[in-house]
Scaffold this motif. Structure first.
Motif, PDB file in Angstrom:
ATOM      1  N   GLU A 195       0.827  -1.203   0.000  1.00 37.65           N
ATOM      2  CA  GLU A 195       0.000   0.000   0.000  1.00 37.65           C
ATOM      3  C   GLU A 195       0.866   1.260   0.000  1.00 37.65           C
ATOM      4  O   GLU A 195       0.577   2.218  -0.712  1.00 37.65           O
ATOM      5  CB  GLU A 195      -0.921  -0.020   1.223  1.00 37.65           C
ATOM      6  N   TYR A 246      -4.090   3.876  -8.785  1.00 29.81           N
ATOM      7  CA  TYR A 246      -3.828   3.402  -7.434  1.00 29.81           C
ATOM      8  C   TYR A 246      -4.268   1.969  -7.147  1.00 29.81           C
ATOM      9  O   TYR A 246      -3.487   1.147  -6.688  1.00 29.81           O
ATOM     10  CB  TYR A 246      -4.459   4.360  -6.406  1.00 29.81           C
ATOM     11  N   ARG A 247      -5.534   1.654  -7.407  1.00 28.32           N
ATOM     12  CA  ARG A 247      -6.062   0.343  -7.010  1.00 28.32           C
ATOM     13  C   ARG A 247      -5.301  -0.805  -7.653  1.00 28.32           C
ATOM     14  O   ARG A 247      -4.990  -1.804  -7.023  1.00 28.32           O
ATOM     15  CB  ARG A 247      -7.515   0.239  -7.474  1.00 28.32           C
ATOM     16  N   PHE A 270      -1.768  -1.068  -6.236  1.00 27.41           N
ATOM     17  CA  PHE A 270      -1.824  -1.732  -4.929  1.00 27.41           C
ATOM     18  C   PHE A 270      -1.944  -3.248  -5.116  1.00 27.41           C
ATOM     19  O   PHE A 270      -1.216  -4.031  -4.505  1.00 27.41           O
ATOM     20  CB  PHE A 270      -3.024  -1.169  -4.156  1.00 27.41           C
ATOM     21  N   LYS A 315       0.538  -6.302  -4.068  1.00 29.78           N
ATOM     22  CA  LYS A 315       0.064  -7.394  -3.222  1.00 29.78           C
ATOM     23  C   LYS A 315       0.423  -8.740  -3.866  1.00 29.78           C
ATOM     24  O   LYS A 315       0.819  -9.683  -3.190  1.00 29.78           O
ATOM     25  CB  LYS A 315      -1.450  -7.299  -3.034  1.00 29.78           C
ATOM     26  N   ARG A 345      -7.457   8.024   3.324  1.00 28.75           N
ATOM     27  CA  ARG A 345      -6.501   7.684   2.279  1.00 28.75           C
ATOM     28  C   ARG A 345      -5.770   6.380   2.624  1.00 28.75           C
ATOM     29  O   ARG A 345      -5.338   5.655   1.738  1.00 28.75           O
ATOM     30  CB  ARG A 345      -5.503   8.843   2.145  1.00 28.75           C
ATOM     31  N   ARG A 348      -5.618   2.624   4.156  1.00 34.86           N
ATOM     32  CA  ARG A 348      -6.510   1.486   4.316  1.00 34.86           C
ATOM     33  C   ARG A 348      -6.689   1.080   5.790  1.00 34.86           C
ATOM     34  O   ARG A 348      -7.776   0.763   6.229  1.00 34.86           O
ATOM     35  CB  ARG A 348      -5.882   0.349   3.519  1.00 34.86           C
TER      36      ARG A 348
END
Ligand SMILES: [Zn+2]
Ligand SMILES: [Zn+2]
Lengths: 540, 332
Positions: free
Chosen positions: A84, A137-138, A141, A145, B261, B263
């Motif tokens: 993240e 971003y998503r 991320f 991961k 912002r 998580r």
């Protein structure tokens, strides 16, 4: 990958299990088959083999973000998750989630990530930092991961099979079976999941394990004693022993194939008739009794099994259930029937394959008395199983209960704290505790769990206000807070400063009433160690 | 070196040459106020100066027997041997930066500010100065805001998706500023009525009287039997988990804050959704602002002051953190 990244976020932010299942079903219906297969692979807890370590990713991040290392560390400490942190610092804000280029999940994994495994460092670095810059971003991320292999998303296998059952129309237990063992994600596998007939072709594949829930309160709430079977709760490795098509396989509950770890058990199983699946526990066994888990652990840790280690740590398989007999799936039959078959089957089997004996006691009170002996017997308590229960999948409450004994405990002082991972990243939740040796506190245990959320938040404020020193994310704190810690096992250890290794330490409660001076001493812990059985003390 | 124009005393930031305090945390004679959030505007001082668009809010917070003295943005005032003026900070309606000039020296106190456009207040104006006292609530590089319209669109879609599932949407926002900003931004998507918690409702009325355009609103009332299924309700975070929430039945909850912002913060808060919308300046905004002021020295308050000060010093910009009693309304 956009759709899967969106699904990941939805699963991550949704509390309701129904909504999680609905989100997965929707994804499975809309995704291309190969993507759906990879998503199933990832959601059911499997991971890509990691080929880039976190230290290297951090190195690249420092250069990409053009920020000093200490600031990256500070950011990481406040975020609590490397994947993240990287996404927050590098993802191109110029590309919105909706309009950025999109490549199917399967292509990402098969064409981009997997080939990178054998590429040289420069190519790896260029590819990955390039993606960091391009991806919104998503997706950035999610990519990280996948790279770090920590894709836990808070859905259980049970929820994944629920969603798959909605989409495929195949029964959940059947699906759980099809997800066991080794399989190659791809369109073909996805079609196989939909097939009406079980495509079970690999005889090595185990059944999904049925798991017990912890019993809180008294067992009398379960009703009549006669309706229940009681066994010892063994402290070993839960395993499924498969004898099919002339071969034997041993699987751990973590779905790891441990056949090679325990050759003597596999040899013993080879003498069973074909078409058998046993559920049971691998335990260290010597002179007619079970040995502490610490001993078994020595054997698990070895890369190579020498004759010496086989002799020092003899093992046995204690069978407590029979899932398949003569190639027929027995799981729907009631436990009392499966048990009868099991007793007959193992009546004159090898001494290495024993049946897990029933614990005698005609009333709940008598069983409670037997349970009180657990510690002397090196077991963790009792298992209570409904005699008319079938063998389910995963953790379904009601049929199987574990009635564990209270753990050992002692009082220790908090000396260090550091932020937790993931959801607790902004809180100090990982603590190190010490006990007294003369005027000094010697670290003996790290523990995370056990406090309520309000307590964790209160403690977090206390830690921030009573920090003595900061070393990276770790803070040393004023040694004044006392906690009662529980543990499952204790062993001598040359690797620990205290000379003692504790197994599964956890916080029982915050002893705000106790001054630090009244916490336990190392001498107290050494006395606890001396009370533990011989083998534990000798092990290191 | 000339003596500092602003120092920290036990009562708050103080300007000795001007004989006044800035956002004092204890009662003083003369208080110059940057904005009306609780940690900046407190009771008990004798005289208050506020930016003109913020007078109504300040009176609402202080009670009607107080008469804060309005200053137009840019209007100059002599206080002691200093000349002061207030300039837009873009934080909430009537929020201001304070410019202090004394013997050729200029200091600016930012108060809370942001660089994103906000339809409810005048935009931040960078001011040339020697020393800039800046907030640092979100001074870590992970805090970067996406365009407001994207966030509001997310809020709108969340509301619509909840409606399809027959749920009410309860959005928790700080009652002063954030709530009205969301109501104003929602105009780009709908003209539907939004329901407000009492604490949000009174402040929204004050905004409306000042001419801020927002979607129509209605207070959530006890008496009327309203069916909130499919509705959007805005409430302060303090209402979360209170009995007041029961009337909404099955609902989805969202929280608007810069902290969303990250998580871990989203998950720890336990809301169904987190929306990254802040009235504070983000990391790139901080750096950009420091450059624009041309300040030779930066002093920092709030949040991650220490980290930002260290970073600036490493870049060769003289900076240090000030110990103040300011909090963070976004945490509440
Ligand atoms: Zn403010
Ligand atoms: Zn503030």
């Amino acid at each position: 990958m956009r759709a899967f990244a969106a699904l990941y976020e939805e699963l991550d932010t949704t509390q309701s299990t129904n909504l999680k299942v609905a989100a997965m079903s929707r994804y499975f219906r809309e995704a291309p088959p190969a993507d759906a297969a990879w998503a199933t692979y990832i959601l059911s807890g499997r991971r890509l083999k990691r080929f880039i370590g976190p230290a290297l990713l951090k190195r690249w991040l420092i250069d990409e973000a053009a920020l000093p290392e200490w600031l990256i560390d500070e950011a990481y400490a406040s975020v609590g998750d490397l994947a993240e942190t990287i996404a927050l610092l590098t993802a191109g804000t110029a590309h919105s989630e909706a309009t950025a280029d999109d490549l199917p999940l399967a292509d990402w994994i098969e064409d981009r990530l997997l080939p990178l495994r054998d590429a040289d460092d420069d190519i790896q670095r260029q590819s990955i930092t390039g993606w960091w810059r391009q991806l919104p971003y998503r997706q950035c991320f999610l990519l990280n991961k996948l790279l770090t292999g920590e894709l836990r998303v808070g859905v259980s296998q049970l929820l994944v099979t629920r969603a798959l059952a909605e989409v495929t129309g195949i029964e959940r237990t059947e699906l759980a079976g099809r997800l066991m063992g080794e399989w190659q994600p791809g369109a073909l596998f996805w079609q196989g999941l939909h097939a009406a007939e079980s495509p079970r072709t690999d005889p090595a594949v185990p059944y999904p394990f049925f798991l017990a829930s912890p019993l809180e309160g008294e067992p009398s709430q379960l009703g009549d004693r006669e309706a229940w079977q009681a066994e010892w709760k063994w402290d070993g490795i839960r395993g499924q022993l498969i004898r099919r098509a002339g071969e034997c396989h041993l699987w751990s509950r973590g779905e790891e194939r441990i056949t090679e770890r325990f050759p003597e058990i596999v040899d013993a199983a080879a003498r069973l008739p074909d078409g058998i699946v046993l559920d049971g526990e691998v335990v260290a066994w010597k002179d007619g009794s079970i040995q502490p888990f610490a001993l078994l652990q020595q054997r698990i840790g070895r890369k190579k099994l020498t004759a010496a280690i086989l002799a020092t740590v003899p093992v046995q398989f204690l069978a407590y259930d029979l899932l398949e007999l003569e190639g027929q799936d027995l799981r729907a039959a009631p436990l009392r029937e499966r048990r009868a078959h099991l007793e007959k089957l193992l009546a004159d089997a090898s001494p290495l394959l024993q049946i897990s004996p029933l614990v005698i006691g005609s009333t709940w009170d008598e069983l409670a008395g037997a349970r009180a002996d657990s510690r002397q017997r090196n077991v963790e308590g009792l298992m209570l199983k409904a005699l008319d229960s079938s063998y389910g999948t995963g953790r379904q409450r009601g049929a199987w209960w574990k009635w564990k004994i209270e753990p050992h405990s002692f009082d220790a002082v908090m000396i260090y704290a550091q932020p937790g991972q993931g959801r607790r990243s902004n809180l100090y939740t990982d603590y190190t505790f010490g006990v007294w040796r003369e005027q000094e506190l010697v670290p003996v245990a790290k523990a995370y769990s056990g406090l309520s959320n309000p307590e964790v938040e209160q403690l977090d404020r206390w830690i921030r206000a009573h920090t003595l020193e900061k070393f990276g994310p770790v803070r040393s704190v004023e040694p004044s807070q006392v906690f009662e810690l529980a543990y499952e096992g204790i062993a001598a250890s040359a690797r620990h400063k205290s000379g003692i290794a504790l197994r599964f330490p956890r916080i029982l409660r915050w002893r705000a009433d106790k001054p630090a001076s009244e916490a336990d001493t190392l001498a107290n812990l050494q006395a606890m160690l001396m009370q533990a059985p011989d083998e534990v003390r000798r092990s290191s | 070196m000339p003596p500092p124009l602003v120092t920290v005393t036990e009562n708050g930031l103080y300007c000795p040459a001007g004989g006044f305090h800035i956002d004092p945390w204890r009662p003083v004679d003369t208080a110059v106020i940057t904005h009306a959030h609780g940690d900046h505007l407190r009771h008990g001082s004798t005289r208050y100066f506020v930016a003109e668009p913020g007078v109504a809010i300040a009176r609402h917070r202080l009670g009607t027997d107080h008469h804060p003295m309005p200053l137009k943005y840019g209007e100059q005032l002599q206080l002691g041997s200093t000349t002061i003026s207030l300039h837009p900070a873009g934080h909430i309606l009537g929020s201001a930066q304070l410019r202090i000039e004394h013997e050729g020296q200029v200091w600016v106190v930012s108060g809370d500010y942001k660089r994103q456009p906000d339809p409810t207040c005048a935009p931040f104006e960078p001011l040339a100065c020697d020393v800039f006292i800046s907030e640092a609530t979100f001074a870590l590089p992970v805090y970067q805001w996406q365009p407001t319209v994207e966030v509001v669109e997310e809020i709108f879609h969340w509301w619509r998706a909840n409606r399809e599932r027959g749920l009410a949407s309860v959005l928790f926002c700080y009652a002063l500023g954030k709530a009205q900003r969301v109501l104003a931004e929602l105009r780009a998507f709908t003209d539907e009525t939004v329901y407000l918690h009492g604490a949000v409702n009174v402040l929204t009325e004050v905004y409306r009287q000042q001419g801020v355009e927002m979607v129509p609103t209605l207070p959530v009332t006890g008496e009327r039997k309203t069916d909130y299924k499919g509705a959007l309700i805005i409430a302060p975070p303090s209402a979360a988990g209170s009995p007041w929430m029961r009337r909404f039945g099955d609902h989805s909850s969202g929280f608007c804050s810069g902290w969303m912002r990250v998580r871990g913060n989203r998950r720890r808060r336990g809301y169904d959704r987190g929306f990254v919308l802040s009235d504070h300046v983000d990391w790139p905004g901080l750096i950009e602002t420091f450059k624009a002021t041309g300040a030779r020295r930066i002093l920092l308050t709030h949040g991650y002051s220490d980290a930002l000060a260290r970073y600036l010093n490493e870049l060769g910009i003289s900076a240090s953190a000030l110990e103040t009693a300011y909090g963070d309304e976004e945490q509440q």
